[in-house]
Design a protein around this motif. Structure first.
Motif, PDB file in Angstrom:
ATOM      1  N   ASP A  21       0.835  -1.208   0.000  1.00 30.34           N
ATOM      2  CA  ASP A  21       0.000   0.000   0.000  1.00 30.34           C
ATOM      3  C   ASP A  21       0.867   1.254   0.000  1.00 30.34           C
ATOM      4  O   ASP A  21       0.594   2.201  -0.751  1.00 30.34           O
ATOM      5  N   ASN A  22       1.912   1.265   0.839  1.00 27.79           N
ATOM      6  CA  ASN A  22       2.798   2.432   0.906  1.00 27.79           C
ATOM      7  C   ASN A  22       3.575   2.624  -0.393  1.00 27.79           C
ATOM      8  O   ASN A  22       3.753   3.756  -0.846  1.00 27.79           O
ATOM      9  N   GLU A  24       2.596   1.657  -3.399  1.00 25.32           N
ATOM     10  CA  GLU A  24       1.638   2.147  -4.399  1.00 25.32           C
ATOM     11  C   GLU A  24       1.355   3.630  -4.204  1.00 25.32           C
ATOM     12  O   GLU A  24       1.273   4.386  -5.173  1.00 25.32           O
ATOM     13  N   LYS A  25       1.250   4.042  -2.945  1.00 21.33           N
ATOM     14  CA  LYS A  25       0.983   5.451  -2.634  1.00 21.33           C
ATOM     15  C   LYS A  25       2.172   6.335  -3.034  1.00 21.33           C
ATOM     16  O   LYS A  25       1.996   7.399  -3.627  1.00 21.33           O
ATOM     17  N   ASN A  26       3.384   5.881  -2.732  1.00 20.13           N
ATOM     18  CA  ASN A  26       4.571   6.708  -2.960  1.00 20.13           C
ATOM     19  C   ASN A  26       5.156   6.584  -4.364  1.00 20.13           C
ATOM     20  O   ASN A  26       5.707   7.552  -4.891  1.00 20.13           O
ATOM     21  N   LEU A  27       5.088   5.398  -4.961  1.00 18.24           N
ATOM     22  CA  LEU A  27       5.676   5.178  -6.285  1.00 18.24           C
ATOM     23  C   LEU A  27       4.637   5.049  -7.391  1.00 18.24           C
ATOM     24  O   LEU A  27       4.980   5.065  -8.570  1.00 18.24           O
ATOM     25  N   GLY A  28       3.389   4.829  -6.998  1.00 22.57           N
ATOM     26  CA  GLY A  28       2.343   4.600  -7.981  1.00 22.57           C
ATOM     27  C   GLY A  28       2.296   3.156  -8.458  1.00 22.57           C
ATOM     28  O   GLY A  28       1.498   2.805  -9.321  1.00 22.57           O
ATOM     29  N   MET A  29       3.159   2.312  -7.893  1.00 25.50           N
ATOM     30  CA  MET A  29       3.240   0.904  -8.283  1.00 25.50           C
ATOM     31  C   MET A  29       4.043   0.136  -7.240  1.00 25.50           C
ATOM     32  O   MET A  29       4.722   0.736  -6.411  1.00 25.50           O
TER      33      MET A  29
END
Length: 177
Positions: A21-22, A24-29
């Protein structure tokens, strides 16, 4: 030959799901290589902690190390990922290619770093005395040396993991030298 697969979020531990989740939030993937670390309950968190530890090197210096080690080890995944990250740290496409060759013309200090890293990896930890001296003459100190070796070790881990698993590269392919 064994076929290695990238786990989905549902296939990893709850702790690793939170890390996904983190990411995805920070890198978009969630990069495939990071996802693969999550097949082990603690490895992804441990690896990310190693990568984000406080150290004496700046982002450009870390990317020089990442690119040189990945080139020496011919890791297609890490070359692709760190070409992107290198550009995010302000390097041009031409500079990234120079870094990968450890033939940097645009910065004397980074040139000494790249040559030291290349020699350290190709010699399995026995760079020439001249390379060590050039590193220190360029302005690096013993605390920097320790951090340089930690980043080399970090990158060797990911290079070897990809070279064994051959997971799909989910970054734009790095140009051939």
């Amino acid at each position: 030959m064994k076929k290695f697969t990238v786990p989905t979020k549902a296939e990893v531990s709850e702790t690793n799901q939170h890390i996904f989740d983190n990411l995805e939030k920070n890198l978009g993937m969630v990069p495939n290589l990071y996802a693969y670390f999550a097949k082990n309950d603690t490895a992804l968190g441990d690896y990310l902690a190693l990568q984000s530890r406080k150290n004496t090197l700046n982002g450009k210096e870390r990317e020089v190390i990442n690119l040189v080690v990945s080139q020496v080890n011919n890791c297609k995944y890490c070359l692709a990922a760190h070409t992107v990250v290198g550009k995010m740290n302000g390097f041009t496409e031409e500079q990234v290619l120079e870094i990968r060759k450890a033939a940097i013309s645009f910065d004397h200090k980074l040139a000494a770093l790249a040559e030291f890293v290349k020699e350290s990896v190709t010699s399995r930890g026995e760079p020439s005395a001249e390379s060590v001296e050039a590193l220190f003459n360029a302005g690096y100190n013993e605390a920097n040396l320790i951090d340089i070796l930690i980043v080399i070790g970090d990158k060797i881990i990911s290079n070897y993991l990809h070279k064994i698993t051959l997971l799909p590269v989910d970054f734009p392919e790095a140009p051939e030298l």
